[in-house]
Write a protein that holds these residues in place. Structure first.
Motif, PDB file in Angstrom:
ATOM      1  N   SER A   1       0.841  -1.205   0.000  1.00  0.00           N
ATOM      2  CA  SER A   1       0.000   0.000   0.000  1.00  0.00           C
ATOM      3  C   SER A   1       0.871   1.249   0.000  1.00  0.00           C
ATOM      4  O   SER A   1       0.512   2.259  -0.616  1.00  0.00           O
ATOM      5  CB  SER A   1      -0.988  -0.016   1.171  1.00  0.00           C
ATOM      6  N   GLY A   2       2.038   1.169   0.661  1.00  0.00           N
ATOM      7  CA  GLY A   2       2.974   2.298   0.618  1.00  0.00           C
ATOM      8  C   GLY A   2       3.421   2.588  -0.805  1.00  0.00           C
ATOM      9  O   GLY A   2       3.478   3.744  -1.237  1.00  0.00           O
ATOM     10  N   ALA A   3       3.714   1.509  -1.562  1.00  0.00           N
ATOM     11  CA  ALA A   3       4.176   1.674  -2.944  1.00  0.00           C
ATOM     12  C   ALA A   3       3.085   2.287  -3.817  1.00  0.00           C
ATOM     13  O   ALA A   3       3.360   3.140  -4.675  1.00  0.00           O
ATOM     14  CB  ALA A   3       4.608   0.322  -3.517  1.00  0.00           C
ATOM     15  N   LEU A   4       1.828   1.863  -3.576  1.00  0.00           N
ATOM     16  CA  LEU A   4       0.733   2.402  -4.383  1.00  0.00           C
ATOM     17  C   LEU A   4       0.493   3.882  -4.066  1.00  0.00           C
ATOM     18  O   LEU A   4       0.224   4.688  -4.961  1.00  0.00           O
ATOM     19  CB  LEU A   4      -0.542   1.584  -4.167  1.00  0.00           C
TER      20      LEU A   4
ATOM     21  N   GLY B   1       5.675  12.047 -13.106  1.00  0.00           N
ATOM     22  CA  GLY B   1       5.476  10.781 -13.789  1.00  0.00           C
ATOM     23  C   GLY B   1       6.066   9.691 -12.911  1.00  0.00           C
ATOM     24  O   GLY B   1       6.883   9.963 -12.035  1.00  0.00           O
ATOM     25  N   ILE B   2       5.620   8.461 -13.144  1.00  0.00           N
ATOM     26  CA  ILE B   2       6.058   7.369 -12.270  1.00  0.00           C
ATOM     27  C   ILE B   2       7.434   6.881 -12.708  1.00  0.00           C
ATOM     28  O   ILE B   2       7.687   6.672 -13.885  1.00  0.00           O
ATOM     29  CB  ILE B   2       5.021   6.235 -12.320  1.00  0.00           C
ATOM     30  N   LEU B   3       8.314   6.704 -11.729  1.00  0.00           N
ATOM     31  CA  LEU B   3       9.655   6.207 -12.029  1.00  0.00           C
ATOM     32  C   LEU B   3       9.563   4.721 -12.379  1.00  0.00           C
ATOM     33  O   LEU B   3       8.760   4.003 -11.799  1.00  0.00           O
ATOM     34  CB  LEU B   3      10.571   6.391 -10.820  1.00  0.00           C
ATOM     35  N   PRO B   4      10.385   4.232 -13.324  1.00  0.00           N
ATOM     36  CA  PRO B   4      10.260   2.837 -13.765  1.00  0.00           C
ATOM     37  C   PRO B   4      10.468   1.834 -12.616  1.00  0.00           C
ATOM     38  O   PRO B   4       9.717   0.879 -12.472  1.00  0.00           O
ATOM     39  CB  PRO B   4      11.362   2.684 -14.811  1.00  0.00           C
ATOM     40  N   GLY B   5      11.469   2.045 -11.781  1.00  0.00           N
ATOM     41  CA  GLY B   5      11.745   1.123 -10.676  1.00  0.00           C
ATOM     42  C   GLY B   5      10.567   1.015  -9.732  1.00  0.00           C
ATOM     43  O   GLY B   5      10.273  -0.053  -9.181  1.00  0.00           O
TER      44      GLY B   5
END
Lengths: 256, 309
Positions: free
Chosen positions: B157-160, B171-175
């Motif tokens: 949930s932290g990542a989301l 923008g979202i970083l690829p990693g």
């Protein structure tokens, strides 16, 4: 401190004789009466005379039907028996209700093994009641703290009482002598002898809490073989399952 | 067990906040972003609100919230106490990290804030899980799936939420996407593992010890009305819908966020940001249902005295 003492000087506890308990609830009432006015009291009741009364009880009397092997009665029923089953705090040796307590309000006394709660420091998080497999912990909705059986610590050491009354209220009041109090850590005590003699057992030893209280199992019933041998007259049982077509139809009609 | 809303909100919110805190600390250590950039400060702020809001909510179910400070004293034996101590130090390092962006004298202490934010949240989450996993009378919680579930779901949930914050800015970083996808799959795996374990029948403790005498059936309860134990441990409402609720939790917490995260890779900037935010919100809803089930489905052995062995 919620770390447990390595060992306790004595292991005070109760021995309950399931063979002679008559399920009168006098122990629960005497417990409530004493502790309501004692150091842990009052033990609150909510809607005591309402439709949905609830309150704090340290002692509860369950009752169970236990089916033995046998075939007395209609439909191959059993020669079962009713067992009254009083239950209160076991004052466990490994009392996890104490170790989970975050505040130190719960503690186990080193001198006699009694498990107590300090109502002044309890935050009412109820975790101790989750940690207890025996349901010994009560939440007082008025005082908003946890309360429990104190083994009548304010009676058993009370010099103001005659010596014969220096036992927990439940033991003192039992009209059939089904409750005994003593040091279960001393192999020579009267209670230990009773446990030895009647093969007394502790509840749910698998939990690993080391309950101190012991239960004396109901004795085997003398009339069990007799009851099994009795054959009831066939027509007595048949009345329950009518053979008559009309009666069967009425039975079905009423069974809807 | 009775699912108290304050505890459900606490474990879900502080779990997400602590997961977010770890990931932000990792980003700062990797040196990709400045610790005073708006995106990082937004993330740290959200983590702070989630964790402290959760902690505050956890005190609502106490009988005496004003005595809550006492809960920090028994860390030698109590997981609840350990959780409290760890949570406060974790929040402290987060506050230090935020403070160092605004208060010049605190800037020198920033590395302390970063390292604290990296190292303290996971032990805090593990301590929360151990409160449940250490309770012997509740077999559903006493297994090896509980601690991994709490850790993985918090990181997930932290990542989301990190995705929801970074998407509108840069923008979202690829990693980050890879981490979110891996954590979603891992979350689904640990939750399925937990449910499988809980459904497996096990040798139950026998409450009365009367077994050798024959079959034991409750005959007459101790009281005319349900007592504290039955209200607290005997929660049964909607347990019959558990199967449906599990499917709802699984789809909302893992399947939909996974699809939305994949979608956000191919979508242009603003729609991608929308998808990332939706993924975080729906996953949080799914985790609330999952946490509700965690409590509602768990049975306490004391109920055997009331419902039979």
């Amino acid at each position: 401190m919620t770390t447990l003492p390595k060992s306790t000087g004595r292991k005070l506890g109760l021995v309950i004789d399931l063979d002679i308990c008559v399920g009168c609830h006098a122990c629960a009432v005497a417990c409530k009466e004493w502790n309501d006015g004692g150091s842990g009291g009052p033990l609150s009741d909510l809607a005591a005379y309402g439709a949905d009364p609830t309150g704090v009880w340290f002692n509860r009397i369950h009752s169970y039907e236990v089916d033995g092997a046998g075939s007395g009665g209609c439909g191959g029923g059993s020669s079962g028996q009713t067992v009254y089953f009083p239950k209160s705090c076991m004052h466990c040796e490994t009392a996890e209700c104490v170790t989970v307590c975050p505040t130190g309000a719960s503690y186990k006394r080193e001198e006699d093994g009694i498990v107590l709660v300090d109502a002044e420091t309890c935050i009412g998080c109820k975790l101790c009641s989750w940690a207890c497999p025996y349901g010994a912990r009560e939440y007082d909705q008025v005082d908003r703290v946890m309360k429990k059986c104190t083994l009548c610590v304010d009676r058993i050491y009370n010099d103001a009482l005659p010596e014969i009354e220096r036992v927990p209220a439940c033991v003192s009041t039992c009209p059939v002598g089904a409750r005994h109090f003593g040091d279960l850590g001393d192999p020579d005590s009267a209670v230990s002898a009773l446990v030895e003699d009647r093969k007394g057992y502790g509840l749910m030893p698998e939990a690993g809490y080391g309950p101190v209280n012991r239960y004396l199992p109901p004795r085997a019933r003398r009339d069990r073989e007799q009851a099994a041998a009795v054959t009831l007259p066939a027509d007595l049982c048949d009345d329950l399952s009518p053979d008559n077509r009309l009666l069967k139809w009425v039975d079905r009609l009423f069974s809807r | 067990m009775h699912p108290a809303y304050s505890v459900i909100f606490f474990t879900v919110a502080s779990g997400a906040g602590l997961g977010l805190q770890v990931l932000l600390a990792a980003l700062l250590l990797a040196g990709h972003v400045s610790p005073v950039s708006p995106v990082i400060l937004t993330g740290l702020g959200l983590a702070f609100v989630l964790i402290s809001g959760g902690l505050l909510s956890s005190t609502f179910h106490l009988g005496h919230p004003e005595r809550a400070w006492r809960a920090l004293s028994q860390w030698r034996s109590s997981w609840l106490s350990r959780e409290g101590v760890l949570a406060i130090v974790a929040v402290g390092s987060l506050a230090l990290l935020i403070g160092s962006a605004f208060i010049a004298p605190l800037e020198a202490l920033r590395p302390l804030g970063i390292w604290g934010s990296l190292l303290l949240p996971l032990p805090t989450i593990a301590a929360t899980a151990m409160i449940y996993a250490s309770l012997k009378p509740i077999p559903a919680w006493r297994n090896g799936w509980v601690v991994p579930s709490y850790l993985v779901l918090a990181l997930m949930s932290g990542a989301l939420w990190l995705g929801a914050i970074t998407a509108p800015f840069s923008g979202i970083l690829p990693g980050q996407v890879v981490f979110a996808l891996v954590s979603l799959v891992a979350g689904a795996v640990v939750k399925l593992g937990y449910w499988r374990r809980v459904d497996r029948p096990e040798a139950a403790m026998r409450a009365t010890g009367l077994g050798p005498a024959g079959t034991v059936r409750p005959f007459d309860p101790p009281h005319t009305q349900p007592n504290y134990l039955q209200r607290e441990m005997g929660y049964r409402i909607a347990r019959k819908h558990a199967g449906k609720l599990r499917r709802v939790a699984f789809v909302a917490a893992f399947v939909v966020p996974l699809a939305l995260t994949l979608l956000s890779i191919v979508l242009p900037h603003w729609p991608a940001a929308g998808a990332a935010m939706l993924a975080a919100a729906i996953a949080t809803f799914g985790l609330i249902v999952e946490r509700w089930l965690f409590f509602a489905e768990a049975r306490h052995v004391v109920m055997q005295y009331y419902e039979g062995e």
